[in-house]
Design an enzyme around this catalytic site. Sequence first.
Site, short mmCIF file in Angstrom:
data_model
loop_
_atom_site.label_atom_id
_atom_site.label_comp_id
_atom_site.label_asym_id
_atom_site.label_seq_id
_atom_site.Cartn_x
_atom_site.Cartn_y
_atom_site.Cartn_z
N ASP A 113 6.91 -1.66 -6.17
CA ASP A 113 7.81 -2.12 -5.12
C ASP A 113 7.02 -3.05 -4.20
O ASP A 113 5.79 -3.15 -4.31
CB ASP A 113 8.40 -0.94 -4.33
CG ASP A 113 7.34 0.10 -3.98
OD1 ASP A 113 6.47 -0.22 -3.17
OD2 ASP A 113 7.39 1.21 -4.54
N GLU B 212 2.22 8.16 -14.56
CA GLU B 212 1.01 7.36 -14.46
C GLU B 212 -0.10 7.83 -15.40
O GLU B 212 -1.05 7.09 -15.64
CB GLU B 212 0.52 7.36 -13.01
CG GLU B 212 1.50 6.70 -12.04
CD GLU B 212 1.10 6.85 -10.58
OE1 GLU B 212 1.61 6.07 -9.76
OE2 GLU B 212 0.30 7.75 -10.25
N MET C 224 5.45 3.75 2.60
CA MET C 224 5.58 2.64 3.54
C MET C 224 6.92 1.92 3.38
O MET C 224 7.01 0.87 2.73
CB MET C 224 4.42 1.67 3.36
CG MET C 224 3.08 2.28 3.72
SD MET C 224 2.88 2.57 5.50
CE MET C 224 2.44 0.92 6.03
N GLY D 211 2.57 -0.24 -3.60
CA GLY D 211 3.48 -1.17 -2.95
C GLY D 211 2.76 -2.45 -2.62
O GLY D 211 1.67 -2.43 -2.02
N GLU E 152 -3.62 7.36 -2.57
CA GLU E 152 -4.76 8.11 -3.09
C GLU E 152 -6.08 7.34 -3.14
O GLU E 152 -7.15 7.95 -3.11
CB GLU E 152 -4.48 8.64 -4.51
CG GLU E 152 -3.35 9.61 -4.63
CD GLU E 152 -1.99 8.95 -4.73
OE1 GLU E 152 -1.00 9.58 -4.31
OE2 GLU E 152 -1.92 7.79 -5.21
#
Length: 235
Positions: A198, A12, A153, A78, A175
């Site tokens: 995702d 990232e 999750m 997500g 975060e």
Amino acid sequence: MNVGIIGAMEPEVKILREAMQNPQTLTKAGFTFYTGELAGNTVTLVQSGIGKVASTIATTLLIDNFAPDCVINTGSAGGFDPSLNVGDVVISSEVRHHDVDVTAFGYEIGQVPQMPAGFAAHPKLVAAAEQTIAQISDVKTLVGLICTGDIFMCDPIRIEKARSDFPTMLAVEMEGASIAQTCHTLNTPFVVIRSMSDIAGKESPQSFEEYLETASINSSKMVVALLEKLTAVSL
């Protein structure tokens, strides 16, 4: 503008770090900060590590040592909105904790005592990010609520509880709310920009790892374009 950028994982931040001109490094408490020029701005970049505690420490050190005019949190998330696909982007209008519950004492779900229930991103940063992404990319972009917790999750029960507690939540990650809370406390404007790696309820650790690179490329591209626009923005 002096801009702080935070990403949790190496993919990232790697692209942004490699794009910086004249980078200098400073290590504080185990965090390496890279300061240089990027897209017409002075930028300080740090890889925070995963989770709320690590990102809180990194954000505090970033603001205390480099005094950025604003903080951008970039990376993957997500997706919770059913219209989102891998690679699409969510920009925070607001960020909340989804794993905090002090409702027994009259607080809202997700609200940390003595803190607001949610942390609003700076509207000029949100608007600039939305305009930038619309100009450079054809991926779907949504603006709204991003929620944060120290949980990956993939458990259907946890996912349904989060949906029930935060029905307008667009994306979830680990975060953003802690970065936002730190920025709120230290009076520093922020925005969170996340690319979907995702979709909640469908993901697995394997699918997350498979699409992390795509999400990292997309989010880094958005941040560079946003930085170019921020040269003309006054906060």
